[in-house]
Scaffold this motif. Structure first.
Motif, PDB file in Angstrom:
ATOM      1  N   TYR A 252       5.019  34.403   1.719  1.00 38.82           N
ATOM      2  CA  TYR A 252       4.103  33.928   2.966  1.00 38.82           C
ATOM      3  C   TYR A 252       5.150  33.651   4.119  1.00 38.82           C
TER       4      TYR A 252
ATOM      5  N   ASP B 253      -0.673  27.477   3.525  1.00 43.24           N
ATOM      6  CA  ASP B 253      -0.018  28.216   2.624  1.00 43.24           C
ATOM      7  C   ASP B 253       1.088  27.599   1.927  1.00 43.24           C
TER       8      ASP B 253
ATOM      9  N   LYS C  61      -0.707  27.393  -1.503  1.00 44.55           N
ATOM     10  CA  LYS C  61      -0.346  28.315  -2.265  1.00 44.55           C
ATOM     11  C   LYS C  61       1.224  28.224  -3.085  1.00 44.55           C
TER      12      LYS C  61
ATOM     13  N   HIS D 159       3.528  31.907  -5.917  1.00 49.89           N
ATOM     14  CA  HIS D 159       2.011  31.393  -6.005  1.00 49.89           C
ATOM     15  C   HIS D 159       2.112  29.943  -6.612  1.00 49.89           C
TER      16      HIS D 159
ATOM     17  N   ASN E 156      -3.432  28.508  -7.309  1.00 48.97           N
ATOM     18  CA  ASN E 156      -3.608  30.072  -6.713  1.00 48.97           C
ATOM     19  C   ASN E 156      -3.780  31.183  -7.926  1.00 48.97           C
TER      20      ASN E 156
END
Lengths: 160, 363
Positions: A55, A111, A115, B299, B303
């Motif tokens: 990301y 993010d 994430k 991740h 997720n």
């Protein structure tokens, strides 16, 4: 156009700070983050995980580089001549640019939190600076609103 | 407000702001509301005052400031600046609220992020914590059709269970599935997702833990079998999480398990034991994750959990296919029970690891 001292003063300081932090993160990005000064204690704070994650790029461009560009352009838009300028395109661009900054910051915070499960303190400082720049810009824009006799120009700009 | 903004006539009273103000006596003739609405605050420009002197608006015309000039039927031109002032004030009020509103929206979004994150259990760091029930249920409820469908993806490069050595493995009169792994191990972290999906088709987990591989070894979010229990009418699941994610001893394996582990590693071309080791009833053994652990790096736990069961996602299709092959292998030792599960994988064949495109066994 009314003159107010604080928008360019605060805006420039914030832009300079943001540029500095982005510069540091850009340096770390291109040197493998080997000297990144940020603790990774096993908690949610983990700069390395964030700065080396998938990301950390937007359309292939490192986020740190985008930050550099953002704050460089913002420095110009926050300069005293820019704030003094009655050109409505400049006022409009400043708002849009600050909006781009805060929207990107929100995306990156999302993010990080949802994430990556990790927060980068340096990145967070850039996000806070982006938010403060957004606040400075919107309230500075209101404070330096065109005077009544400049209305027609504004209307023409909006209409266009 | 600078003195330069006073009217040339020095008669500001002629243009009283729509809403009375204590500052109205300091108003420029053309724009009295400026001071009223902006509090002046020293922000009015000198240029603005200079402009007003040269402004051609009707408000500055001689007589415009005279009492009664703006009365209905009086000087019609006098209503124009008042209209503009009112519009200007309205616009200014609207913009101010717009500014406040936009900042509030951003702050609310950030606050929502933090609240949701905090309620989600906060940091993903540390050793382990109970896995969210919703995640465990979600993994258990991935449909068999989804799992089998994932195996049709020809782009997958999986490492499959291979023939085991050491004879049939049973426990309590049921076939045994033995797992030896470690919480720090990223390959184990990757395979546990598929294991939970697969084993949930044969029984029920309780008290599964949420953890991650070592910070300096992928930091892959995963589940841990440590402290969990598994009940099944078809098989016995024995799990050994040998080390924590900071490489501290957590659970020990028996010498018999060690012997079996080493024998199977050697049989599959390895020189010594490596995590993970999964012996499926002594018929098939897996000495690696089936899929590439790097897929899961960067991740989050949620997720990955959301991806499992979604074959449109890379993580999902890899984990789903891995689970399907594990189910196929387990069905081979449970006598194809339960029928509903095993009939779904009846036509599935576990490929050989000697085929092209296989993944290399993990070290």
């Amino acid at each position: 156009m009314r003159r107010v001292w604080w928008p360019p003063a605060i805006g420039l300081v914030l832009s300079a700070l943001g540029f500095g932090v982005s510069g540091y993160l850009t340096y770390e990005h291109y040197t493998g983050s080997k000297s990144l000064s940020c603790p990774a204690t096993g908690g949610i704070v983990n700069c390395l995980k964030v700065t080396t994650s998938i990301y950390n790029n937007i359309h292939g461009v490192p986020v740190a580089v985008l930050g550099l560009v953002f704050f460089a352009v913002m420095s110009v838009l926050q300069s005293p001549p820019a704030w003094r300028s009655p050109t409505l395109a400049i006022r409009f661009a400043r708002i849009v640019w600050s909006l781009v900054g805060v929207a990107t910051a929100l995306k990156l915070v999302y993010d990080e939190l949802f994430k990556l499960d990790a927060i980068c303190l340096w990145c967070t400082s850039v996000h806070v600076i982006s938010l403060l720049l957004f606040i400075t810009t919107v309230f500075g824009t209101v404070a330096t609103a065109p005077l009544p006799d400049e209305f027609e120009e504004l209307d023409e700009f909006v209409d266009s | 407000m600078s003195g330069s903004e006073k009217s040339p006539e020095g008669k500001p009273k002629g243009q009283v702001p729509p809403r009375g103000s204590a500052k109205k006596g300091r108003m420029a003739p053309k724009r009295p509301p400026i001071a009223a609405s902006s509090k002046a605050g020293g922000t009015s420009s000198k240029s603005g005052g200079a402009k007003s002197g040269g402004n051609n608006s009707a408000g500055n015309k001689p007589g415009a400031n005279k009492p009664g000039a703006n009365k209905p039927g009086g000087n019609k031109a006098g209503s124009q600046p008042r209209g503009r002032q009112a519009a200007w004030q309205a616009r200014r009020r609207r913009n101010r609220w717009l500014a406040v509103g936009s900042v509030v929206v951003v702050v609310v979004v950030v606050a929502a992020f933090i609240v949701v994150k905090a309620s989600d259990g906060g940091s993903g760091g540390g050793l382990r914590k109970p896995a969210p029930i919703a995640v465990v249920n979600s993994l258990a409820n991935v449909s068999m059709s989804t799992l089998v469908e994932a195996t049709a993806d020809k782009s997958l490069q999986l490492y499959y269970p291979a023939k085991a050595v050491g004879g049939r493995l049973t426990s309590g009169g049921k076939p045994e599935v033995l797992y030896i792994g470690a919480e720090f191990c990223p390959i184990c972290a990757t395979e546990r997702w598929a294991m939970v999906v697969a084993l949930s088709k044969f029984g029920t987990f309780s008290n599964l833990q949420q953890t991650h591989s070592a910070l300096d070894d992928g930091d892959i979010p995963t589940l841990s079998f440590y402290g969990s229990t598994y009940t099944s009418p078809y098989l016995t699941f024995v799990s050994v999480e040998n080390e924590t994610n900071t490489s501290k001893l957590l659970q020990s394996y028996t010498s018999a398990e060690n012997t079996l582990w080493k024998a199977n590693e050697i049989a599959q071309g390895q020189s010594s034991e490596g995590y993970p080791f999964i012996d499926i009833g002594g018929v098939l053994a897996l000495i690696s994750a089936q899929t590439n652990d790097t897929l899961l790096i960067s991740h989050s736990f949620s997720n990955i959990a959301d991806s499992v069961g979604d074959n449109e996602k890379t993580i999902g299709v890899n984990e789903d296919a891995s689970a399907a092959y594990l189910i196929k292998a387990i069905c081979g030792v449970t006598g194809n029970k339960p029928a509903a599960t095993c009939s779904a994988v009846a036509k599935l064949t576990i490929p050989s690891n000697t085929s092209s495109g296989e993944s290399s066994p993990a070290s």
